[in-house]
Scaffold this motif. Structure first.
Motif, PDB file in Angstrom:
ATOM      1  N   PHE A 148       0.840  -1.204   0.000  1.00 25.57           N
ATOM      2  CA  PHE A 148       0.000   0.000   0.000  1.00 25.57           C
ATOM      3  C   PHE A 148       0.869   1.246   0.000  1.00 25.57           C
ATOM      4  CE2 PHE A 148      -2.708  -3.275   1.850  1.00 25.57           C
ATOM      5  CZ  PHE A 148      -3.805  -3.177   1.005  1.00 25.57           C
ATOM      6  N   ASN A 149       0.438   2.234  -0.752  1.00 21.04           N
ATOM      7  CA  ASN A 149       1.185   3.489  -0.821  1.00 21.04           C
ATOM      8  C   ASN A 149       0.716   4.471   0.245  1.00 21.04           C
ATOM      9  OD1 ASN A 149       3.051   3.089  -2.866  1.00 21.04           O
ATOM     10  ND2 ASN A 149       1.571   3.568  -4.484  1.00 21.04           N
ATOM     11  N   VAL A 150       1.681   5.009   0.958  1.00 19.88           N
ATOM     12  CA  VAL A 150       1.433   6.097   1.904  1.00 19.88           C
ATOM     13  C   VAL A 150       2.302   7.256   1.440  1.00 19.88           C
ATOM     14  CG1 VAL A 150       1.654   6.871   4.297  1.00 19.88           C
ATOM     15  CG2 VAL A 150       1.011   4.491   3.796  1.00 19.88           C
ATOM     16  N   LYS A 151       1.667   8.383   1.218  1.00 20.93           N
ATOM     17  CA  LYS A 151       2.360   9.577   0.739  1.00 20.93           C
ATOM     18  C   LYS A 151       3.670   9.801   1.507  1.00 20.93           C
ATOM     19  CE  LYS A 151      -0.919  12.626  -0.021  1.00 20.93           C
ATOM     20  NZ  LYS A 151      -1.808  13.799   0.172  1.00 20.93           N
ATOM     21  N   GLY A 152       4.779   9.968   0.817  1.00 19.15           N
ATOM     22  CA  GLY A 152       6.045  10.285   1.459  1.00 19.15           C
ATOM     23  C   GLY A 152       6.848   9.072   1.906  1.00 19.15           C
ATOM     24  N   VAL A 153       6.314   7.878   1.695  1.00 20.34           N
ATOM     25  CA  VAL A 153       6.978   6.660   2.177  1.00 20.34           C
ATOM     26  C   VAL A 153       7.237   5.750   0.975  1.00 20.34           C
ATOM     27  CG1 VAL A 153       6.710   4.657   3.709  1.00 20.34           C
ATOM     28  CG2 VAL A 153       5.764   6.891   4.380  1.00 20.34           C
ATOM     29  N   GLN A 154       8.304   4.948   1.044  1.00 22.54           N
ATOM     30  CA  GLN A 154       8.590   4.023  -0.048  1.00 22.54           C
ATOM     31  C   GLN A 154       7.694   2.785  -0.029  1.00 22.54           C
ATOM     32  OE1 GLN A 154      12.899   3.132  -0.054  1.00 22.54           O
ATOM     33  NE2 GLN A 154      12.826   3.916  -2.155  1.00 22.54           N
ATOM     34  N   SER A 155       7.547   2.178  -1.197  1.00 27.32           N
ATOM     35  CA  SER A 155       6.900   0.870  -1.310  1.00 27.32           C
ATOM     36  C   SER A 155       7.820   0.001  -2.157  1.00 27.32           C
ATOM     37  CB  SER A 155       5.538   0.997  -2.001  1.00 27.32           C
ATOM     38  OG  SER A 155       4.671   1.828  -1.272  1.00 27.32           O
ATOM     39  N   THR A 156       8.758  -0.641  -1.514  1.00 27.35           N
ATOM     40  CA  THR A 156       9.704  -1.471  -2.283  1.00 27.35           C
ATOM     41  C   THR A 156       9.148  -2.857  -2.554  1.00 27.35           C
ATOM     42  OG1 THR A 156      10.721  -2.246  -0.245  1.00 27.35           O
ATOM     43  CG2 THR A 156      11.711  -0.313  -1.275  1.00 27.35           C
ATOM     44  N   ILE A 157       8.135  -3.253  -1.812  1.00 27.43           N
ATOM     45  CA  ILE A 157       7.541  -4.587  -1.838  1.00 27.43           C
ATOM     46  C   ILE A 157       8.598  -5.684  -2.026  1.00 27.43           C
ATOM     47  CG2 ILE A 157       5.266  -3.718  -2.573  1.00 27.43           C
ATOM     48  CD1 ILE A 157       5.769  -4.907  -5.347  1.00 27.43           C
ATOM     49  N   GLY A 158       9.725  -5.488  -1.409  1.00 28.90           N
ATOM     50  CA  GLY A 158      10.734  -6.549  -1.368  1.00 28.90           C
ATOM     51  C   GLY A 158      11.518  -6.755  -2.651  1.00 28.90           C
ATOM     52  N   TYR A 159      11.375  -5.881  -3.632  1.00 27.48           N
ATOM     53  CA  TYR A 159      12.212  -5.953  -4.838  1.00 27.48           C
ATOM     54  C   TYR A 159      13.395  -5.007  -4.652  1.00 27.48           C
ATOM     55  CZ  TYR A 159       8.540  -8.240  -7.688  1.00 27.48           C
ATOM     56  OH  TYR A 159       7.612  -9.110  -8.212  1.00 27.48           O
ATOM     57  N   SER A 161      15.249  -3.917  -6.847  1.00 29.70           N
ATOM     58  CA  SER A 161      15.239  -2.912  -7.926  1.00 29.70           C
ATOM     59  C   SER A 161      14.294  -1.751  -7.638  1.00 29.70           C
ATOM     60  CB  SER A 161      14.875  -3.562  -9.262  1.00 29.70           C
ATOM     61  OG  SER A 161      13.631  -4.226  -9.174  1.00 29.70           O
ATOM     62  N   PHE A 162      13.429  -1.894  -6.654  1.00 30.10           N
ATOM     63  CA  PHE A 162      12.499  -0.801  -6.323  1.00 30.10           C
ATOM     64  C   PHE A 162      13.080   0.156  -5.272  1.00 30.10           C
ATOM     65  CE2 PHE A 162       8.039  -2.619  -7.621  1.00 30.10           C
ATOM     66  CZ  PHE A 162       8.548  -2.997  -8.846  1.00 30.10           C
ATOM     67  N   ILE A 163      14.263  -0.196  -4.712  1.00 31.46           N
ATOM     68  CA  ILE A 163      14.815   0.626  -3.630  1.00 31.46           C
ATOM     69  C   ILE A 163      15.157   2.035  -4.121  1.00 31.46           C
ATOM     70  CG2 ILE A 163      16.768   0.882  -2.011  1.00 31.46           C
ATOM     71  CD1 ILE A 163      16.830  -2.138  -1.733  1.00 31.46           C
ATOM     72  N   THR A 164      15.544   2.111  -5.384  1.00 30.48           N
ATOM     73  CA  THR A 164      15.922   3.429  -5.911  1.00 30.48           C
ATOM     74  C   THR A 164      14.713   4.262  -6.334  1.00 30.48           C
ATOM     75  OG1 THR A 164      16.352   2.260  -7.971  1.00 30.48           O
ATOM     76  CG2 THR A 164      18.255   2.828  -6.623  1.00 30.48           C
ATOM     77  N   ASN A 165      13.491   3.676  -6.244  1.00 27.61           N
ATOM     78  CA  ASN A 165      12.301   4.490  -6.524  1.00 27.61           C
ATOM     79  C   ASN A 165      12.131   5.536  -5.428  1.00 27.61           C
ATOM     80  OD1 ASN A 165      11.853   2.736  -8.622  1.00 27.61           O
ATOM     81  ND2 ASN A 165      10.145   1.650  -7.650  1.00 27.61           N
ATOM     82  N   PRO A 166      11.692   6.730  -5.800  1.00 30.83           N
ATOM     83  CA  PRO A 166      11.457   7.750  -4.771  1.00 30.83           C
ATOM     84  C   PRO A 166      10.238   7.381  -3.915  1.00 30.83           C
ATOM     85  CG  PRO A 166      10.672   8.495  -6.898  1.00 30.83           C
ATOM     86  CD  PRO A 166      11.353   7.196  -7.149  1.00 30.83           C
ATOM     87  N   PRO A 167      10.133   8.012  -2.730  1.00 33.42           N
ATOM     88  CA  PRO A 167       8.925   7.809  -1.918  1.00 33.42           C
ATOM     89  C   PRO A 167       7.694   8.165  -2.755  1.00 33.42           C
ATOM     90  CG  PRO A 167      10.566   9.064  -0.700  1.00 33.42           C
ATOM     91  CD  PRO A 167      11.073   8.947  -2.104  1.00 33.42           C
TER      92      PRO A 167
END
Lengths: 552, 552
Positions: A148-159, A161-167
């Motif tokens: 689930f997305n919360v404004k200002g927080v990351q959602s890497t869902i354990g990938y 490759s998603f760590i570099t996505n912005p919050p």
């Protein structure tokens, strides 16, 4: 340069993953940390329960222990609205307890203590100033699955490759609705890599452990939630479920949960582990997990009454109904499915199901045996698996390749053996839909011809098994194929002496039955309602919950 | 030997088709036949209206004329329940009038006079004996599109290869529900070969003509119904709609109709023109056509209140709601879509829409112009066409090849020009679903941001055009793509003098605008509601119906 061409070195993805994991851990205040020599014993090979750690660690006050252990969400909201507790007090207590839960079971992905306390303060001030609650969930801390997305927080869902996505810059639809109803978000919780296995394990956050016995699985994909809630580190969590993801962790960790009918809770605005636009006939479903069925009624009523179809065009415009008041007084008719040939029930689950059916019968309800009328579920659920395999581009594996990270071990056993060389095609999909229609017809006929109110069945053949041994979730995925609403209720515990009389010598248990490992682990039942009759299922589950508590 | 290998000769399929057509015609009693010299002038090249033939032919009594012309279904049922009319009288009157309609417009496929009179007698006897009606549709003759199954009757749906199928042994789900509610079935009505064109024309029954002008199309795929109803040969018909099949014939023949949200009326048990199990996101929908919106409320309430989900697992378990009583008194907000660039409105439709909007505004309702906010519908509806092209095995054409029959001429113009070489694939289907989600979002945003109760738009850019010239049904198919409930209301008639001021020199009309051919033909509007808010759409359409009647 596309992601798949990135020259990734193993060291890179491991370093990246570790940095993210450490950054989460560092959000726990120093005062809430367990001594290192204590924390270091909580590993996946140590067969101990950590359920009493919050009580014995000395970090929570007596009042915080009471706040986190004594009430359900409905109660807590009422106490906050009456001013007997503040949201700051409640939020602080659950933040602390979640921190302890994380240090024992590794259940969190994001920790948002500062934001949570600011929001709690906002709720307290609103109540003081306006003399009314923010909404039906006034000041209530709610935990969220990482997707689930919360404004200002990351959602890497354990990938990795998603760590570099912005919050993220927006809330998921359901998060927005809960927020407007007064909720306080304080943690997000761990999930499996790809979200398609029953072990909540990934290369960023590691593996979530079962607080009843750390060597056993917490289940998945919403394993972090169930582990956190079993630790009383949350009173109400938000999960998803496409093959059992909200029910598997619940039954592994001894909590309850509900998978509503698809599209009553808006799914928009989360982070999918795979490709969007599936043409399959099984939709992922959002539902609550926690402590009481009346809390799930509060949760679902709040969401549906907010007219979620105005936020998410895929949400069904079906107003929340108040079910017939007579339903709670009525003698109900339960179909009973005791087993399916390919997955015989381990003795603790056979006993739990038997005991629940007997208790309901003793309370005047009717039990109708369905075992002979449904055939082996294995073939029906194989169809569900085909729906999960429809993406020709294998998007989840693209997400893995993008960082070069390894697949987690349990991915190897989450495939359907007979489908290892199966390839989806558009032509086949037509035939699959015809086959699904026949499965729907079979179960509809059962409900109608037997005049059933609900079906009583297992959610899994066993109590929580060892890590990476859960196998195929036959009993939960069947219900996703049908899109019937269903819930898990914990019922009893494995007890090798009492269970012995349910042991069958002639059957092959899968996974293997180990009475010693199972000892003391929570057992469960699954209650399945009629399609889109979520309101009625909740009423029926409250009846069952009451009967089981009386006979506990 | 498979069907495709049958050594069929042209003479064979033509003889087979003719024998079926003659056997239907021979079910008309001799006394109800028009003189051959009169009947032979009713051809597709004769530009006359046949609307007054039932009144002038002398076959119906004055009372039969009154029964078939004066009342809507709600009225007729009330009169039968009060004993002021018998079902035998009513059924006889409609059987006679349907026979005249068939001889002038060629609208029927099956004629069931004996069964209908036996059933009518059963209803009359029940009322006499029990002192109560059979159900909410007590004794009411209802006409059915040919694709619905009635026990003991054939459903050839215009495929020559289906003529050798035996009569069906079961009722379609909706037929069974209507029967139990008291309906009397007396005729089934004509449809296009494949049901995917707007001309109700096939090699068995020939072409259905428009009773307002025999050289113009009656529309399709439910053309037989609309033509029959325009002739007052039926008061209430049952149609289907996947791209406009219940709205196109209605707007061509000057009647009203409703396409509810998908799956509220059970679709099970009919004869599909194509393959079962479509993985597309557009479902065929059953809805009523006839004379009044309150009849459609009666129809839908009766069906949904019968719990159709117990007959058809694909029907949605959504109980019928009584909409907020305030809705009828409220000042409503209508979005207005006046045109889409690729299909500019012919002057008669532009005037009808303008007049409807002005009347609603004069009655105090609000009109919000949406033209600039939706882009060209053509691209969105192209997506709908792709969903219609998903069957790799081309099942409808297999049905044609099985007998060797020719495709009908209008099939040539029912394809989407830009998709002539498009081939569906599983991978594409994922992207199509993502694209559909964005179209849904666009229209949802419009409804929410503008606070709309409904959208007012055309159902087609013109009045009924000549045979085989209807082209692509952009304005109706858009609504199927969205799965919004919608209905057609007739409004005014083409009048070349009044229409002149709506003529635009700069646009290219498609099909060509011919003010002489259009003269006197019924115009229409389309009213589109919110998804699954069928109950509310009916209320809103009753408001619109009343305003338009007041200003007619």
């Amino acid at each position: 340069m596309s992601n798949s061409e990135l020259p990734v070195k193993v060291a890179d993805w491991k370093r990246l993953a570790l940095s993210k994991r450490v950054s989460t851990f560092n959000k726990i205040p120093k005062d809430w940390l367990l001594p290192i020599e204590q924390a270091s014993q909580y590993t996946e090979t140590n067969p101990i329960s950590v359920l009493d750690v919050p009580r014995t660690c000395g970090i929570l006050t007596q009042k915080e222990l009471e706040i986190t252990e004594t009430h359900d969400a409905t109660d807590l909201v009422a106490l906050m609205v009456k001013g007997e507790l503040s949201s700051i007090e409640v939020t602080t207590a659950f933040c602390k307890r979640a921190a302890i839960a994380h240090q024992t079971t590794n259940c969190l992905t994001e920790i948002m203590i500062d934001q949570a306390l600011a929001r709690a303060n906002e709720c307290d001030e609103f109540l003081k100033k306006e003399g009314r609650p923010v909404g039906p969930l006034h000041g209530l801390p709610i935990s969220l699955k990482d997707s689930f997305n919360v404004k200002g927080v990351q959602s890497t869902i354990g990938y990795v490759s998603f760590i570099t996505n912005p919050p993220t810059t927006t809330n998921s639809a359901v998060v927005q609705i809960l927020f407007e109803a007064g909720a306080v978000f304080y943690v997000k919780t761990n999930i499996p890599q790809t979200m398609m296995t029953a072990d909540s394990h990934n290369n960023i956050f590691g593996r979530t452990l079962n607080p009843h016995n750390l060597t056993l699985t917490a289940g998945g994909s919403t394993g972090g939630e169930a582990s956190l809630i079993a630790m009383n580190g949350s009173v109400l969590g938000v999960a998803t479920d496409i093959a059992g993801s909200n029910r598997i962790p619940a039954l592994c960790c001894g909590i309850s949960s509900i998978k509503p009918s698809a599209s009553r809770v808006p799914f928009a605005g989360g982070v999918p582990p795979g490709r969007l636009g599936s043409p399959g006939q099984i939709l992922p479903v959002i539902g609550p997990c926690g402590r009481s069925i009346r809390d799930y009624e509060l949760f679902l009523r709040t969401i549906v009454s907010s007219q979620p179809w105005n936020l998410d065009p895929m949400a069904l415009n079906i107003p929340w109904r108040t079910p017939d008041a007579g339903l709670r007084e009525k003698k109900l008719r339960f179909g009973l499915i005791r087993s399916t040939p390919s997955r015989p029930l381990h003795p603790p689950i056979a006993r739990a199901l038997h005991s629940a059916a007997m208790s309901l019968k003793a309370a005047g309800h009717n039990i109708v045996l369905l075992d002979e009328k449904i055939g082996d579920m294995y073939a029906d659920v194989e169809l569900a698996w085909k729906y999960f395999m429809l993406d020709p581009s294998g998007t989840p594996f693209q997400h893995l390749r993008a960082s070069g990270e390894d697949p987690i071990p349990s991915l190897k056993i989450s495939g359907w053996p007979e489908l290892s060389s199966w390839k989806p095609s558009l032509d086949t999909l037509w035939d699959m839909n015809v086959q699904r229609a026949s499965v729907l017809k079979k179960y509809q006929n059962l409900f109608v011809s037997e005049g059933l109110d609900a079906i009583l069945m297992p959610g899994y053949q066993a109590v929580a098994p060892g890590h990476d041994t859960y196998g195929l979730p036959i009993y939960t995925a069947l219900v996703n194929l049908l899109d019937y609403p269903a819930g898990i209720l914990p019922h009893g515990k494995a007890d090798k002496n009492a269970d012995a009389e349910f042991l069958k010598e002639s059957v092959k248990y899968e996974p293997a039955y180990n009475s010693e490992a199972a000892e003391g682990m929570p057992a469960h039942i699954q209650v399945v309602g009629k399609p889109l009759m979520d309101e009625e299922l909740l009423e029926i589950m409250m009846v069952v919950e009451t009967v089981l508590k009386r006979n506990a």
